[in-house]
Design a protein around this motif. Sequence first.
Motif, PDB file in Angstrom:
ATOM      1  N   ALA A   4       0.826  -1.201   0.000  1.00 58.31           N
ATOM      2  CA  ALA A   4       0.000   0.000   0.000  1.00 58.31           C
ATOM      3  C   ALA A   4       0.863   1.255   0.000  1.00 58.31           C
ATOM      4  CB  ALA A   4      -0.926  -0.019   1.211  1.00 58.31           C
ATOM      5  N   ALA A   5       1.989   1.181   0.672  1.00 52.65           N
ATOM      6  CA  ALA A   5       2.879   2.345   0.734  1.00 52.65           C
ATOM      7  C   ALA A   5       3.410   2.690  -0.650  1.00 52.65           C
ATOM      8  CB  ALA A   5       4.028   2.067   1.702  1.00 52.65           C
ATOM      9  N   LYS A   6       3.800   1.683  -1.395  1.00 55.55           N
ATOM     10  CA  LYS A   6       4.307   1.923  -2.749  1.00 55.55           C
ATOM     11  C   LYS A   6       3.192   2.428  -3.666  1.00 55.55           C
ATOM     12  CE  LYS A   6       8.237  -1.242  -2.704  1.00 55.55           C
ATOM     13  NZ  LYS A   6       8.847  -2.443  -3.334  1.00 55.55           N
ATOM     14  N   MET A   7       1.949   1.929  -3.442  1.00 52.17           N
ATOM     15  CA  MET A   7       0.829   2.396  -4.252  1.00 52.17           C
ATOM     16  C   MET A   7       0.588   3.892  -4.073  1.00 52.17           C
ATOM     17  SD  MET A   7      -2.134  -0.503  -3.938  1.00 52.17           S
ATOM     18  CE  MET A   7      -1.832  -2.239  -4.278  1.00 52.17           C
ATOM     19  N   LYS A   8       0.943   4.408  -2.871  1.00 56.07           N
ATOM     20  CA  LYS A   8       0.709   5.815  -2.573  1.00 56.07           C
ATOM     21  C   LYS A   8       1.943   6.685  -2.816  1.00 56.07           C
ATOM     22  CE  LYS A   8      -2.849   4.861   0.915  1.00 56.07           C
ATOM     23  NZ  LYS A   8      -3.272   5.056   2.333  1.00 56.07           N
ATOM     24  N   ASP A   9       2.991   6.062  -3.307  1.00 57.56           N
ATOM     25  CA  ASP A   9       4.241   6.794  -3.552  1.00 57.56           C
ATOM     26  C   ASP A   9       4.095   7.671  -4.793  1.00 57.56           C
ATOM     27  OD1 ASP A   9       6.781   7.703  -4.024  1.00 57.56           O
ATOM     28  OD2 ASP A   9       7.734   5.725  -4.029  1.00 57.56           O
ATOM     29  N   PRO A  10       4.240   9.004  -4.668  1.00 56.33           N
ATOM     30  CA  PRO A  10       4.088   9.900  -5.829  1.00 56.33           C
ATOM     31  C   PRO A  10       5.053   9.598  -6.962  1.00 56.33           C
ATOM     32  CG  PRO A  10       4.070  11.145  -3.773  1.00 56.33           C
ATOM     33  CD  PRO A  10       4.494   9.754  -3.430  1.00 56.33           C
ATOM     34  N   LEU A  11       6.179   8.935  -6.644  1.00 55.96           N
ATOM     35  CA  LEU A  11       7.128   8.593  -7.698  1.00 55.96           C
ATOM     36  C   LEU A  11       6.581   7.504  -8.603  1.00 55.96           C
ATOM     37  CD1 LEU A  11      10.037   9.049  -8.769  1.00 55.96           C
ATOM     38  CD2 LEU A  11      10.755   7.152  -7.276  1.00 55.96           C
ATOM     39  N   ARG A  12       5.721   6.662  -8.051  1.00 53.65           N
ATOM     40  CA  ARG A  12       5.192   5.507  -8.791  1.00 53.65           C
ATOM     41  C   ARG A  12       3.751   5.701  -9.285  1.00 53.65           C
ATOM     42  NH1 ARG A  12       8.360   3.471  -4.596  1.00 53.65           N
ATOM     43  NH2 ARG A  12       9.809   1.778  -5.168  1.00 53.65           N
ATOM     44  N   VAL A  13       2.972   6.481  -8.574  1.00 48.22           N
ATOM     45  CA  VAL A  13       1.527   6.541  -8.837  1.00 48.22           C
ATOM     46  C   VAL A  13       1.063   7.987  -8.947  1.00 48.22           C
ATOM     47  CG1 VAL A  13      -0.755   5.930  -7.951  1.00 48.22           C
ATOM     48  CG2 VAL A  13       1.166   4.375  -7.609  1.00 48.22           C
ATOM     49  N   GLY A  14       0.232   8.250  -9.951  1.00 45.02           N
ATOM     50  CA  GLY A  14      -0.265   9.594 -10.193  1.00 45.02           C
ATOM     51  C   GLY A  14      -1.316  10.051  -9.190  1.00 45.02           C
ATOM     52  N   ASP A  28      -3.692  -6.320  -5.395  1.00 51.56           N
ATOM     53  CA  ASP A  28      -2.718  -6.334  -6.491  1.00 51.56           C
ATOM     54  C   ASP A  28      -2.057  -7.700  -6.555  1.00 51.56           C
ATOM     55  OD1 ASP A  28      -1.224  -5.337  -8.608  1.00 51.56           O
ATOM     56  OD2 ASP A  28       0.425  -4.751  -7.299  1.00 51.56           O
ATOM     57  N   LEU A  29      -1.729  -8.142  -7.757  1.00 53.98           N
ATOM     58  CA  LEU A  29      -1.100  -9.447  -7.955  1.00 53.98           C
ATOM     59  C   LEU A  29       0.152  -9.296  -8.800  1.00 53.98           C
ATOM     60  CD1 LEU A  29      -4.299 -11.542  -8.825  1.00 53.98           C
ATOM     61  CD2 LEU A  29      -3.090 -11.489  -6.632  1.00 53.98           C
ATOM     62  N   PRO A  30       1.128 -10.153  -8.580  1.00 51.78           N
ATOM     63  CA  PRO A  30       2.341 -10.092  -9.405  1.00 51.78           C
ATOM     64  C   PRO A  30       2.077 -10.633 -10.815  1.00 51.78           C
ATOM     65  CG  PRO A  30       2.442 -11.974  -7.925  1.00 51.78           C
ATOM     66  CD  PRO A  30       1.215 -11.200  -7.542  1.00 51.78           C
ATOM     67  N   LEU A  31       2.842 -10.186 -11.782  1.00 52.55           N
ATOM     68  CA  LEU A  31       2.772 -10.715 -13.140  1.00 52.55           C
ATOM     69  C   LEU A  31       3.703 -11.917 -13.226  1.00 52.55           C
ATOM     70  CD1 LEU A  31       1.728 -10.438 -16.041  1.00 52.55           C
ATOM     71  CD2 LEU A  31       3.674  -8.931 -16.506  1.00 52.55           C
ATOM     72  N   LEU A  50      -7.100 -14.162 -13.367  1.00 52.87           N
ATOM     73  CA  LEU A  50      -7.074 -12.922 -12.601  1.00 52.87           C
ATOM     74  C   LEU A  50      -8.397 -12.715 -11.860  1.00 52.87           C
ATOM     75  CD1 LEU A  50      -5.697 -10.175 -11.919  1.00 52.87           C
ATOM     76  CD2 LEU A  50      -6.823  -9.270 -13.958  1.00 52.87           C
ATOM     77  N   GLN A  51      -9.491 -12.864 -12.569  1.00 52.29           N
ATOM     78  CA  GLN A  51     -10.791 -12.610 -11.955  1.00 52.29           C
ATOM     79  C   GLN A  51     -11.162 -13.680 -10.934  1.00 52.29           C
ATOM     80  OE1 GLN A  51     -12.845  -9.889 -15.382  1.00 52.29           O
ATOM     81  NE2 GLN A  51     -13.417 -12.044 -15.363  1.00 52.29           N
ATOM     82  N   GLU A  52     -10.699 -14.895 -11.147  1.00 49.48           N
ATOM     83  CA  GLU A  52     -10.956 -15.960 -10.173  1.00 49.48           C
ATOM     84  C   GLU A  52     -10.286 -15.650  -8.836  1.00 49.48           C
ATOM     85  OE1 GLU A  52     -10.559 -20.835  -9.767  1.00 49.48           O
ATOM     86  OE2 GLU A  52      -9.773 -19.788 -11.526  1.00 49.48           O
TER      87      GLU A  52
END
Length: 341
Positions: A4-14, A28-31, A50-52
């Motif tokens: 969650a911290a990375k999701m909120k990081d302005p460097l990574r997320v708009g 979130d899931l890894p590729l 993914l949806q399952e």
Amino acid sequence: MVSAAKMKDPLRVGKAIRAQLEHEIPKDLPLDKDFKEGTEYTITDHVNQLQERLCPDPRSLQLCTSLVNHLHAFARETKPTHQEWLTTIQYLTRAGKESTEFKNEFILLSDCLGISALLDELSHPKPEGCTESCEPGPFYTTDAPELPSGSSVSCEGTIGEPMFFQATVKNTKGEPIKGVKADMWQADGDGLYDVQYPNRTEANDRARIVAEPDGTFSYRGILPTAYPIPDDGPIGDFLRAMGRHPHRSSHIHFMITAPGYDDLTTALYPSHSPFLGTDPVFATKKSLVSDVKEEKDPKKWTEMGFRADEVTTGRVWVWTYQFVLASEEEVNALQREPSKL
């Protein structure tokens, strides 16, 4: 998996996503692997996997998985070009934009593709010998007056030739049903429903008929005529592209209820009507088609309840039908049976 911290990081997320994350943190899931057509792991597998893993509702997942499988199979079978797919998207967009409260292009598309008729059959299984059902259509209203059997359902001056309708309502054992009420609604002699007239002040060519204790009912009205479904929008383009027409056979709608019996919504068609085999919404069925006879004896008109001045055409059309309803127990038993599909 991103924290969650990375999701909120302005460097990574708009900014837009960060604002949304203040209310909900998405899963979130890894590729783990790439998908590629022609391999053991395709885009279909990837979407479904993914949806399952993410979908919280089993029924929504079932519906969407089946939809994805069939749509992807359609694409593989027909191989539409990008332009053909874009044309499809533009068509559906038009259908949404041109829909109104009184003319829903998506409902019309469902009807004209036969989906509405199929869903009606799947949702309302009936024992052999019961009257077949169909969708109620867009012209049902709740303001129909409740009238005793034998009444007139047409206002003075309604366009069309006089008609006398009479019916019996029985169960699958051939026994008369008590407590029957029969809603009916139809177009007039010009192929128009009362709600299509801009100056409508009261219900016309529609009523809730209270049947006799022996399950019989009758009424006096107007012989309906054929009319087209709206074809000035996307659905008209679809029908023309398929070489089809928008014309519905003349018919009368019925919604019949009785305590302890499964409600029946259906429509009846006179055998003299054109377009029985090319109905654009696939509602006509042979069991719902019946002969309508001419009665030219004035004494018979009087027995039906017509005044002498009401019959100016020299004839009254007589329409007779026998409805057969399934009991609630019979329908529940059928719904518990395993699907034969």
